[in-house]
Design a protein around this motif. Sequence first.
Motif, short mmCIF file in Angstrom:
data_model
loop_
_atom_site.label_atom_id
_atom_site.label_comp_id
_atom_site.label_asym_id
_atom_site.label_seq_id
_atom_site.Cartn_x
_atom_site.Cartn_y
_atom_site.Cartn_z
N SER A 1 10.22 -41.75 -42.69
CA SER A 1 10.68 -40.77 -41.80
C SER A 1 10.63 -41.53 -40.34
O SER A 1 9.64 -42.25 -40.25
CB SER A 1 10.01 -39.43 -41.78
OG SER A 1 8.63 -39.55 -41.46
N GLU A 2 11.58 -41.20 -39.73
CA GLU A 2 11.64 -42.04 -38.35
C GLU A 2 11.73 -40.84 -37.13
O GLU A 2 12.63 -39.78 -37.04
CB GLU A 2 13.02 -42.85 -38.17
CG GLU A 2 13.30 -43.36 -36.67
CD GLU A 2 14.54 -44.16 -36.81
OE1 GLU A 2 15.05 -44.62 -35.79
OE2 GLU A 2 15.51 -43.85 -37.76
N ALA B 1 10.99 -46.63 -32.50
CA ALA B 1 11.24 -45.00 -31.74
C ALA B 1 10.46 -44.70 -30.65
O ALA B 1 10.89 -43.88 -30.00
CB ALA B 1 11.03 -44.00 -33.14
N ARG C 1 4.06 -50.99 -33.41
CA ARG C 1 4.70 -50.48 -34.36
C ARG C 1 6.08 -51.20 -34.65
O ARG C 1 6.53 -51.34 -35.85
CB ARG C 1 5.08 -49.12 -33.93
CG ARG C 1 3.69 -48.15 -34.29
CD ARG C 1 3.95 -46.79 -34.04
NE ARG C 1 4.68 -46.22 -34.74
CZ ARG C 1 4.53 -45.63 -36.02
NH1 ARG C 1 3.26 -45.34 -36.38
NH2 ARG C 1 5.48 -45.11 -36.98
N ASP D 1 9.55 -50.15 -36.56
CA ASP D 1 9.53 -48.72 -36.02
C ASP D 1 9.84 -48.88 -34.55
O ASP D 1 8.74 -48.96 -33.79
CB ASP D 1 8.46 -47.69 -36.58
CG ASP D 1 8.81 -46.19 -36.14
OD1 ASP D 1 9.76 -46.16 -35.11
OD2 ASP D 1 8.13 -45.48 -36.22
N ARG E 1 13.01 -43.67 -47.64
CA ARG E 1 12.79 -44.46 -46.75
C ARG E 1 11.66 -43.63 -45.68
O ARG E 1 11.88 -42.46 -45.57
CB ARG E 1 13.66 -45.01 -45.75
CG ARG E 1 14.76 -44.18 -45.24
CD ARG E 1 15.84 -44.79 -44.46
NE ARG E 1 15.18 -45.60 -43.52
CZ ARG E 1 16.19 -46.66 -42.58
NH1 ARG E 1 17.37 -46.37 -42.89
NH2 ARG E 1 15.78 -47.11 -41.80
N THR F 1 13.07 -35.25 -36.46
CA THR F 1 12.57 -36.47 -37.29
C THR F 1 13.88 -36.84 -38.43
O THR F 1 14.65 -35.78 -38.65
CB THR F 1 11.47 -35.92 -38.13
OG1 THR F 1 10.49 -35.79 -37.30
CG2 THR F 1 11.08 -37.25 -39.16
N ARG F 2 14.07 -37.95 -38.55
CA ARG F 2 15.19 -38.41 -39.27
C ARG F 2 14.64 -39.04 -40.63
O ARG F 2 13.44 -39.90 -40.60
CB ARG F 2 15.91 -39.26 -38.61
CG ARG F 2 17.37 -39.75 -39.19
CD ARG F 2 18.32 -40.41 -38.34
NE ARG F 2 17.85 -41.47 -37.69
CZ ARG F 2 18.24 -42.03 -36.51
NH1 ARG F 2 19.38 -41.27 -35.83
NH2 ARG F 2 17.80 -43.10 -36.14
#
Length: 833
Positions: A126-127, A268, A260, A266, A124, A133-134
Amino acid sequence: MPATPPPAPLRPFARPALVLATALGVGIVLATAGLPLRFWIAVLIGWIAVAMLITWQTRKRLVTLRGLLFALAVVGATVAAGGARMAGWQTLPPNHLVRAAEAAQRAEDRGGSAEAMLCGVVIRPSEVLAYGTRLRVRVDSVATANASQPVHGTVQVLLGQPRFAEQPLVYPAVLPGDRVRLTGRLEPVPPRRNPADFNYGAYLRRQNVHATMALYDAEAITFLGSEAGARTRLVNAARGHVEDALARFVRRDDARAVLRALLLADRAEIDAETRETFARTGLMHLLAVSGLHVLLVGLLLYRLLKPVLGRLGFGWRTVELSRAAVTLALLFLYVQLTGGTVSVQRAFIMAAVWILGTVVQRPSDTLNTLGVAAIMVLLIRPAALFDVGFQLSFAAVGAIVTLVPLFEGTLPHRWRAGRVRGWLVGMVTVSLAATLGTAPVVLYHFGRLPLAGLVLNLAAIPVTAAVLLGGIGCAVFAGWMPWAADAFAAVAELASQGLLALSREGAARLDWTLVEGYVRDLWLVLALTAGLVALALWRRPRMRWRLSSAMLGCCVLSIWLGLARGDTQPQLDVVFLDVGQGDATLLAFPSGQHVLVDAGVRTPYSDQGTRTVVPHLERFGIDRLDALVLTHPDADHIGGAFAVLEAVTVGRLVHAGPQEDGAMWQALLHFADSLGVPQQTVHAGDTLALDPAVRLRVLGPDGPPPPWLDRNEGSVVLRAEYGATSVLLTGDAEVGAESALVARYGDALASTVVKVGHHGSRTSSIPAFVDAASDSSTVFAVVSVARRNRYGLPDEEPLARWDSTGAQVLQTAHEGALWLRSDGKQVMRVDWR
């Protein structure tokens, strides 16, 4: 003759998909009891055999109950299928990644290393977070210090940033489909640490993620090549194109963050204050990609394609097939771009069923279509049933479908006459239905029901549509018509500013409409649900009264169970919250008073007051603390007090007096003064009179701590006495303070519960104090300490001393929060999980 014709008879199997989806959900819930997969398979085979037997036995009879009996057998088989699917989901193979994670954790607990090397494929996008960063990786091999083996499973990886690094680490950029090698500390998913914490570990397990890994070295991740298929490459390219278009044409950071969220799911980049504003105004659903966004993206395109293709001279069949194919393909791409959340999956499936029904000229029932979506989502991932997103999405759609016709039918026709009036009435009734339908879920999980959205949605939904369509136009035209992309971006920016302003004004002016309070009892949740179904079936008096009776029965049962548990009996509750390397203890007195002793640590990276203490107070409806006791000025005891003072009313701030001119301590005292919180200085011999049934005595320090005295030695020591039980809270008292306590009180220190001093350090718990504070009545010795801390606490010697007394030594590092309850005769441990 009645003005409105009576409703058609309610037939249970008129919507078979809805019935089967309900049966599937029942099976999934029952499977959580732990029954093995083979049991459910046996039950499924049994129901199939019953269905075949019914068909065989009634094949030559003219009048039979075959249809009803066969339908019941199908429902039973579906329940068993749901149980089997969930049991299979919960059963992990011997070579699953979680086994390696558990082995690594055991090795670390024995003093070894939990480091492991994993190889796998990123699955998936990255976040990006504030602290790193996850990403998620599907692992196929793991190597530890002891062995290397093939495994199956998914790990969530944090590419972290060291706290005190001068320059941020730059990790290799990876995309879904990239193969990587990771080296770091491997752990199982974290358990819930406190009663009010979000159960992140359970959430990850429902996502089929059973291990975590944190990296703090850029060389700990290595790119090994790409294994992305054609679909993954297409999605990566589309996502990259959207990100580039937003970065190029959208100039405002806040507008880019909203876009976003809407285009890529997203969030974030949306700051915490904005999220809180949207949540309190009931507009959070606009930032979470859902059926509304699928409707705006897909069905608008679907409708526009018909006149366009018709003008090109295509026949009806070609037009329908073409616009169905184009719409479904773009919707599928949108689902992939947004990560395929449950609400998006549900909306895509329902849209696909409706569109395909239009193609074949077969009408589709919305509730039955909702059942089809539920079946498909649950078969793919049965644990989704327990996700908040699943519950909110399906509850909202079900309520809209059933309640909106009821509401509109009760309104005078003149209210709905004309396009504008009809649109306004439709928007209000849809918002009202969705708010009512999701109320049980929202109150159970979040403890607040925002009603401002009933008004704000009238403007917010059209504005959101403008933001979304402007963002789509910007992305579509970015590559070949920059001037058009810039124009669309300007529209999106303007609309996003309007949406943000609307949420801010709504929060400022309509905050009084927010209903706060958790509904924690499942029987009360069922009562609310039964009431909503009764409202949906209001035109059917028999079902209405049956469901109303069920609602009343659930309420009575909830009250009776509370009485059986002793909820109304006077009791003293002591909760040692897990605040990491710090202290925070909440005392709830029999008469309803509350005292918080210390509030945890606050650092530039974490505030335990905001993260742990305040959520606990909110979760259990505590809006007033009669006293906030700060044992001494160390940051790991007072740091969270700022958030506590700001969040709830505090009757008085209790401490031993200033020991030093520390910046945080002085700032805290000034902050309390600015809020009008009175301060009380206490010393040995004082008593805090809060509850006539509980005697809260101050045992130390003997007087105002001199400036040269170690702060720990000046800790406020409290002893709460309730009936034959007592709780001794020692703060960070060390050798000198403990010796003074023994000299002054001797064996009178003996208590049922003792909080071990200074987080289990060898500088506390001297033998004389342990002997004096413990006797045959001592049941628990509690150590508030972080599992991994730079001090290496707790030390073995003090733990051994307390263990030798026969007390049960409990550490928050291992147990999480510890909830103890006294009825005045004995102290029991409350299983809050």
